[in-house]
Design a protein around this motif. Structure first.
Motif, short mmCIF file in Angstrom:
data_model
loop_
_atom_site.label_atom_id
_atom_site.label_comp_id
_atom_site.label_asym_id
_atom_site.label_seq_id
_atom_site.Cartn_x
_atom_site.Cartn_y
_atom_site.Cartn_z
N PRO A 135 14.20 58.83 78.73
CA PRO A 135 15.01 59.36 77.62
C PRO A 135 16.29 58.55 77.41
O PRO A 135 16.88 58.04 78.36
N SER A 136 16.70 58.45 76.15
CA SER A 136 17.94 57.74 75.82
C SER A 136 19.12 58.70 75.86
O SER A 136 19.01 59.86 75.44
N HIS A 137 20.26 58.20 76.34
CA HIS A 137 21.46 59.02 76.47
C HIS A 137 22.60 58.56 75.57
O HIS A 137 23.71 59.08 75.67
N GLY A 138 22.33 57.58 74.73
CA GLY A 138 23.37 57.10 73.84
C GLY A 138 22.85 55.96 72.99
O GLY A 138 21.65 55.67 72.98
N GLU A 139 23.76 55.31 72.27
CA GLU A 139 23.39 54.21 71.38
C GLU A 139 24.40 53.08 71.47
O GLU A 139 25.61 53.34 71.64
N LEU A 140 23.91 51.86 71.35
CA LEU A 140 24.76 50.68 71.20
C LEU A 140 24.43 50.06 69.85
O LEU A 140 23.27 49.72 69.59
N VAL A 141 25.43 49.94 69.00
CA VAL A 141 25.25 49.30 67.71
C VAL A 141 25.69 47.85 67.84
O VAL A 141 26.78 47.56 68.35
N VAL A 142 24.81 46.92 67.44
CA VAL A 142 25.08 45.50 67.65
C VAL A 142 25.22 44.77 66.32
O VAL A 142 24.78 45.25 65.27
N ASP A 143 25.85 43.60 66.37
CA ASP A 143 26.02 42.82 65.15
C ASP A 143 24.75 42.04 64.82
O ASP A 143 23.78 42.03 65.60
N GLU A 144 24.76 41.36 63.71
CA GLU A 144 23.57 40.68 63.22
C GLU A 144 23.10 39.58 64.17
O GLU A 144 21.90 39.41 64.41
N GLY A 145 24.06 38.85 64.74
CA GLY A 145 23.70 37.77 65.65
C GLY A 145 23.02 38.29 66.91
O GLY A 145 22.01 37.73 67.37
N ALA A 146 23.55 39.36 67.48
CA ALA A 146 22.95 39.95 68.68
C ALA A 146 21.57 40.52 68.36
O ALA A 146 20.63 40.38 69.15
N ALA A 147 21.45 41.16 67.19
CA ALA A 147 20.16 41.73 66.80
C ALA A 147 19.10 40.64 66.67
O ALA A 147 17.97 40.79 67.13
N ARG A 148 19.48 39.54 66.07
CA ARG A 148 18.54 38.44 65.89
C ARG A 148 18.14 37.85 67.24
O ARG A 148 16.97 37.53 67.48
N ALA A 149 19.11 37.70 68.15
CA ALA A 149 18.82 37.15 69.48
C ALA A 149 17.89 38.07 70.27
O ALA A 149 16.99 37.59 70.97
N LEU A 150 18.06 39.38 70.14
CA LEU A 150 17.20 40.32 70.84
C LEU A 150 15.78 40.30 70.26
O LEU A 150 14.80 40.34 71.01
N ARG A 151 15.70 40.22 68.94
CA ARG A 151 14.38 40.25 68.29
C ARG A 151 13.60 38.97 68.52
O ARG A 151 12.40 38.99 68.78
N GLU A 152 14.29 37.84 68.43
CA GLU A 152 13.60 36.56 68.39
C GLU A 152 13.73 35.73 69.66
O GLU A 152 12.86 34.89 69.95
N GLY A 153 14.80 35.94 70.41
CA GLY A 153 15.06 35.07 71.55
C GLY A 153 14.78 35.65 72.90
O GLY A 153 14.80 34.94 73.91
N GLY A 154 14.53 36.97 72.98
CA GLY A 154 14.28 37.59 74.28
C GLY A 154 15.47 37.49 75.21
O GLY A 154 15.30 37.36 76.43
N THR A 155 16.67 37.55 74.66
CA THR A 155 17.88 37.38 75.48
C THR A 155 18.41 38.73 75.97
O THR A 155 17.95 39.79 75.55
N SER A 156 19.38 38.66 76.88
CA SER A 156 20.11 39.85 77.29
C SER A 156 21.13 40.21 76.21
O SER A 156 21.52 39.37 75.40
N LEU A 157 21.55 41.47 76.21
CA LEU A 157 22.61 41.90 75.29
C LEU A 157 23.95 41.78 76.00
O LEU A 157 24.19 42.42 77.02
N LEU A 158 24.82 40.94 75.44
CA LEU A 158 26.16 40.76 76.00
C LEU A 158 27.15 41.66 75.26
O LEU A 158 26.96 41.97 74.08
N PRO A 159 28.24 42.06 75.92
CA PRO A 159 29.23 42.91 75.26
C PRO A 159 29.78 42.32 73.97
O PRO A 159 30.14 43.07 73.05
N VAL A 160 29.84 40.98 73.85
CA VAL A 160 30.41 40.37 72.65
C VAL A 160 29.64 40.77 71.40
O VAL A 160 30.20 40.79 70.30
N GLY A 161 28.36 41.12 71.53
CA GLY A 161 27.55 41.48 70.38
C GLY A 161 27.59 42.95 70.02
O GLY A 161 26.96 43.37 69.03
#
Length: 363
Positions: A271-297
């Protein structure tokens, strides 16, 4: 030869007052022994330890406090396994008690060890009887329900079929106890077909699952290429038919999505306990690059959660995926939008990733 996993719900193992359904468990053990003697590998995943312990301790109803649940499990687990052991031994089959906890399937080393142990038991002709180690699990580190554990075990041992036993004939379009017009769904090619149905999470008096968790477990298994069946464990002929691959209950077709067992659990069961809203660059990196999510995004942190909890990750278009956070909500609010050097200055001991790629799955 086939490799089969059979999951018994609390309502299959025990009456509402926690007493053992001896005739039902005996019939299930007979069906399992028949498959074992025919050359098939069989694993039993059984709920009911807490239900049995509640009855044996005279608690009356399923308690809420974690220490009471763990005490009930500690008392009930031994009695429950003894019933399986005696019934299987009477049919010439050796049983083994296997207690798994969430870290056993998250840590790669422990995962491989659990797989090797179960595989060796099956090679020796033993029927493992698996349950979650409720005496040490906590709300924060748990499978949440043995339906999910059964799906994980199916993936762990490379099962050819998962059979989820319950107290109804299968999955219905609505709760048949309430809606007399409800009909049973016989075949499901894609679990998304069931989204419009009124499938509830209602449980038996002493249970913790419900039909919703069985559908989710079937979805997890089929996503790993394992067909699943939900059928009535109280009817003596249902399990033998399901194990033989005959039409029985609600049958879920296999779909191999190429996702690891851990990420299947994260996607469908954690179950999810919250949400992180990310910017466009982080979203693209997660979708296409298989990267980790950094706080900067991260542009916004929603909810109150702790490190180790699952959260939804989203952008302006909706939910991208789900991940397990390395920092709690307050820490993430403090470092959201910061680059790694600034994060280090503010939280020297914090992980660099808000969500590591190994603990993130696209949805």
């Amino acid at each position: 030869m086939a490799r089969l996993v059979v999951k018994l719900g609390s309502s299959t193992v025990a009456h509402d007052d926690g007493t053992l359904r001896a005739d039902v468990v005996a019939a299930i053990c007979a069906a399992v022994a028949d498959r074992r003697k025919a050359g098939d590998d069989v694993v039993i995943v059984s709920s009911g330890a807490i239900a049995r312990g509640v009855q044996l301790l005279g608690m009356g109803a399923r308690p809420r406090a974690i220490e009471d649940l763990q005490a009930a499990s500690a008392v009930g687990q031994g009695r429950l396994f003894r019933a399986f052991d005696d019934l299987l031994e009477g049919r010439g089959v050796t049983a083994a008690q296997v207690l798994l906890s969430f870290p056993d399937l998250v840590s790669r080393e422990q995962y491989l060890n659990a797989r090797a142990t179960l595989s060796r038991l099956l090679e020796l002709g033993v029927v493992p009887v698996v349950n979650e180690n409720d005496t040490t699990a906590t709300d924060e580190i748990t499978f949440g329900d043995n339906d999910f554990l059964a799906a994980q075990v199916s993936i762990l041992v490379g099962a050819d079929r998962l059979v989820l036993l319950t107290s109804t004939d299968g999955v219905f379009t609505a709760d048949p106890r309430i809606d007399p017009s409800a009909r049973m769904v016989e075949e499901v090619d894609d679990p998304a077909e069931l989204e419009a149905l009124r499938i509830t999470s209602s449980t038996s008096t002493l249970g913790s699952g419900g039909m919703r968790s069985k559908v989710t477990a079937a979805e997890m298994a089929t996503a790993a290429g394992i067909p699943a069946v939900v059928c009535n464990g109280l009817r003596p002929d249902a399990l033998p038919r399901a194990l033989a691959g005959e039409p029985e209950g609600t049958r879920f077709a296999a779909r191999d999505l190429g996702i690891s067992s851990f990420k299947l659990w994260l996607r469908y069961a954690k179950p999810s306990h919250g949400e992180l809203v990310v910017d466009e660059g982080a979203a693209r990196a997660l979708r296409e690059g298989g990267t980790s999510l950094l706080p900067v995004g991260i542009v916004e942190v929603r909810g109150d959660f702790s490190a180790g909890d699952a959260v939804d990750v989203r952008d302006g278009g909706g939910v991208l995926g789900k991940g397990i956070v390395s920092l709690d909500a307050a820490e993430l609010r403090a470092v959201a939008g910061l680059r790694t050097d600034a994060l280090r200055a503010k939280l020297p001991k914090a992980a660099e990733e808000a969500v590591h790629r190994d603990y993130f799955v696209l949805v």
